[in-house]
Design an enzyme around this catalytic site. Structure first.
Site, mmCIF file in Angstrom:
data_model
loop_
_atom_site.group_PDB
_atom_site.id
_atom_site.type_symbol
_atom_site.label_atom_id
_atom_site.label_comp_id
_atom_site.label_asym_id
_atom_site.label_seq_id
_atom_site.Cartn_x
_atom_site.Cartn_y
_atom_site.Cartn_z
ATOM 1 C CD GLU A 1 -3.327 -1.711 -1.523
ATOM 2 O OE1 GLU A 1 -3.790 -0.593 -1.801
ATOM 3 O OE2 GLU A 1 -3.512 -2.260 -0.411
ATOM 4 C CG ASP B 1 -1.750 1.239 1.341
ATOM 5 O OD1 ASP B 1 -2.656 1.428 0.518
ATOM 6 O OD2 ASP B 1 -1.487 2.037 2.263
#
Length: 243
Positions: A139, A67
């Site tokens: 991610e 992320d």
């Protein structure tokens, strides 16, 4: 519908975009084909593809890392791509590019759903079709790529597979929540108030229902696969009512 959602949809339906499906050689060959990286530690990428329901090391820690990788890669890209654009416009572009819906669409383009390792119940519940799960895995793969190949490799992947989403932004999109707040202020009304009405569905693929209201202007409700997505959809619905 919200402009952010529209940008995701328009980019995902482009006919010139490749779609990687299953690869006979397993995870290593899929990573080489889809991500353009020959893994030194293939187990790292197996972990990035593993849902907690599979009863093994899951992707969650790698997702946490990925992320941040995605955020930094996109922020740097925008800073370079739009040297004269103010922070507010870059932020709006950024929010669309890192949104869960965009990550999920990128994952589908790369063939991620067919590679996700799931437990029996999660597989039967359709977790491999969930925007939340697919976006999380994307991610996590970026986190694995950072560790295995370095930041340059991760940024190269982001700029390659996110390019159609950025290219489709003819102007910096305005997030519906920001737009609703600006409309309320322009009309001399109080700021929008959001209320979570409920959460239901499977743990790995929840649905959230949210209500947004502006005193003196009305209210709207909407659902989404995350609280943020539901708030965005509700804001877009109230904006439509106010036009």
């Amino acid at each position: 519908m919200a402009e952010a959602m529209d940008l995701v949809h328009r980019a995902s339906t482009r006919p010139d975009r490749p779609r990687f499906l299953t690869v006979a050689g397993g995870v290593r060959d899929w990573v080489k084909l889809a991500l353009g990286h020959d893994p030194k530690d293939v187990k790292l990428f197996e972990r990035a593809l593993s849902h907690a329901s599979a009863g093994r090391d899951s992707y969650e820690r790698l997702e946490f890392l990925g992320d941040r990788v995605l955020g930094l890669a996109v922020a740097r890209w925008l800073f370079e791509r739009f040297p004269d654009e103010p922070e507010g416009k870059m932020s709006r572009r950024y929010n669309v590019l890192v949104a869960r819906e965009t990550c999920a669409e990128v994952g589908r383009e790369l063939g991620v759903p067919a590679q996700i390792i799931l437990g029996k119940q999660a597989r039967e519940d359709g977790a491999s079709f969930s925007d939340n799960v697919i976006g999380d895995v994307v991610e996590a793969l970026l986190g694995a790529l950072l560790i295995d190949g370095g930041m340059d490799q991760a940024e190269t992947l982001v700029r390659r597979v996110w390019a159609p989403y950025l290219d489709s932004q003819k102007r910096a999109p305005q997030h519906p929540k920001s737009q609703l707040q600006e409309v309320a202020a322009a009309k001399g009304l109080r700021a929008p108030e959001y209320e979570l009405l409920g959460q239901f569905g499977a743990h790995h693929s929840p649905t959230f229902r949210v209500k947004v209201g502006i005193r003196g202007a009305g209210a709207a409700e909407a659902e989404g696969s995350s609280k943020q997505e539901a708030e965005t959809a509700a804001a877009a619905a109230l904006l439509e009512q106010m036009r």
